[in-house]
Design an enzyme around this catalytic site. Structure first.
Site, mmCIF file in Angstrom:
data_model
loop_
_atom_site.group_PDB
_atom_site.id
_atom_site.type_symbol
_atom_site.label_atom_id
_atom_site.label_comp_id
_atom_site.label_asym_id
_atom_site.label_seq_id
_atom_site.Cartn_x
_atom_site.Cartn_y
_atom_site.Cartn_z
ATOM 1 N N VAL A 113 -8.523 2.929 2.791
ATOM 2 C CA VAL A 113 -7.248 3.572 2.487
ATOM 3 C C VAL A 113 -6.146 2.563 2.203
ATOM 4 O O VAL A 113 -5.993 1.570 2.919
ATOM 5 C CB VAL A 113 -6.834 4.463 3.693
ATOM 6 C CG1 VAL A 113 -5.430 5.005 3.510
ATOM 7 C CG2 VAL A 113 -7.820 5.606 3.868
ATOM 8 N N CYS A 114 -5.377 2.807 1.122
ATOM 9 C CA CYS A 114 -4.137 2.048 0.906
ATOM 10 C C CYS A 114 -3.039 3.009 0.515
ATOM 11 O O CYS A 114 -3.226 4.229 0.521
ATOM 12 C CB CYS A 114 -4.324 0.928 -0.116
ATOM 13 S SG CYS A 114 -4.302 1.411 -1.842
ATOM 14 N N GLY A 115 -1.883 2.496 0.194
ATOM 15 C CA GLY A 115 -0.724 3.345 -0.052
ATOM 16 C C GLY A 115 -0.863 4.209 -1.289
ATOM 17 O O GLY A 115 -0.441 5.362 -1.314
ATOM 18 N N THR A 120 -5.288 -2.015 -3.579
ATOM 19 C CA THR A 120 -5.810 -2.731 -2.426
ATOM 20 C C THR A 120 -6.953 -1.977 -1.749
ATOM 21 O O THR A 120 -7.845 -2.600 -1.187
ATOM 22 C CB THR A 120 -4.688 -3.031 -1.416
ATOM 23 O OG1 THR A 120 -4.015 -1.826 -1.121
ATOM 24 C CG2 THR A 120 -3.703 -4.002 -1.986
#
Lengths: 87, 143
Positions: A6-8, A13
Site C-alpha cells: 500500500v502507498c498513498g 511506491t
C-alpha cells in the site's frame, strides 16, 4: 495467502514495494497473491497481510489484515525479516 | 522511458525545505518535456495530503502523482540536494536524494520502476549516486 502493498496513490511506491516483496517471497519459497493499491482502496479490501510504511499504517486502523511495516523499501533484508516475522 | 538523461539530472540544487526540493526535481520533468507544470503541483498536493511516506528509504524521497495529472512520458528526474532537508519522516529524514517520478499508465512505467528499484536495492549504487560528478556517471550505473 493474499498480500497487499500500500502507498498513498497506489501507482508508484506501492509498485516498488510489491516488486521487492515478490522477490523476497520467491527467495523464501512462499506462494502468495501480491497486489498493490492506494491506502483508501486497501481499507476496504480483505487480505492476510498489508505491507506499508509506518505513516500509512496509521490510516488503516482496525484492518483485519496483519500490518507489516517497512521503513526502507529498497532493503531486501529488512523486507525479508519483517515478512518472516509476520508469516 | 527516461532515467538519468542529462536534462533530467541536477546534482547540486539548493533548497530550503521539502516543497522546494519536490519543486526542483519536478521542474526537471517539466523542462525536459516529460511533464506539464500541473504535474509538479499535483506532486506537491500529494505530499501535503498524504504526508512524508514518499521518503521510502533513508534519505531518499520519491515524490510522484497520478499519471492523469499531466505526464507525457514515463521518466524519473533526479535532484541531489546540496544540504539535506527534512520531509517530516520519522525514520528516514533528512533527505538528500530526490527522485521525481513521472508516472504513466504505460508498460514503460513498470519498466522504469523496476530499473530504479533494482538500482537502489544495492547500497553501493546509492553511494555512487551520492558521489557522482556528472549525469554520465549516473547513466553508467544503468549499464
Amino acid at each position: 495467502m493474499k498480500i497487499i502493498c500500500v502507498c498513498g496513490l497506489g501507482q508508484g511506491t506501492s509498485l516498488i514495494l510489491r516488486m521487492n516483496v515478490e522477490n523476497v517471497l520467491k527467495d523464501l519459497g512462499v506462494q502468495a497473491d501480491v497486489e498493490h493499491t492506494d491506502v483508501s482502496t486497501a481499507s476496504g479490501m480483505s487480505a492476510d497481510f498489508i505491507v506499508t510504511s509506518n505513516e500509512l499504517a496509521q490510516s488503516l486502523p482496525g484492518h483485519s489484515a496483519t500490518i507489516v511495516i517497512v521503513n526502507n523499501y529498497f532493503d531486501l533484508n529488512e523486507i525479508k525479516e519483517k515478512l518472516q516475522e509476520a508469516l | 522511458m527516461r532515467l538519468f538523461d542529462k536534462s533530467l539530472v541536477n546534482l547540486d540544487i539548493e533548497v530550503k525545505d521539502a516543497e522546494e526540493a519536490i519543486r526542483g526535481a519536478g521542474q526537471l520533468l517539466v523542462d525536459s518535456g516529460a511533464a506539464e507544470a500541473s504535474y509538479v503541483e499535483a506532486m506537491l498536493a500529494a505530499y501535503r495530503e498524504k504526508g512524508p511516506y514518499i521518503v521510502i528509504a533513508p534519505h531518499i524521497a520519491l515524490p510522484h502523482a497520478k499519471a492523469e495529472s499531466g505526464v507525457h512520458e514515463a521518466a524519473v528526474a533526479f535532484a541531489r540536494l546540496k544540504e539535506p532537508v527534512k520531509f517530516g519522516h520519522a525514520d528516514n529524514d533528512p533527505v538528500d536524494l530526490v527522485f521525481a517520478l513521472g508516472s504513466s499508465s504505460s508498460s514503460d512505467h513498470i519498466k522504469l520502476l523496476r530499473t530504479l528499484s533494482s538500482l537502489l536495492t544495492d547500497p553501493a549504487n546509492i553511494e555512487a549516486i551520492r558521489s557522482a560528478k556528472s549525469a554520465e556517471e549516473l547513466e553508467n550505473l544503468l549499464k
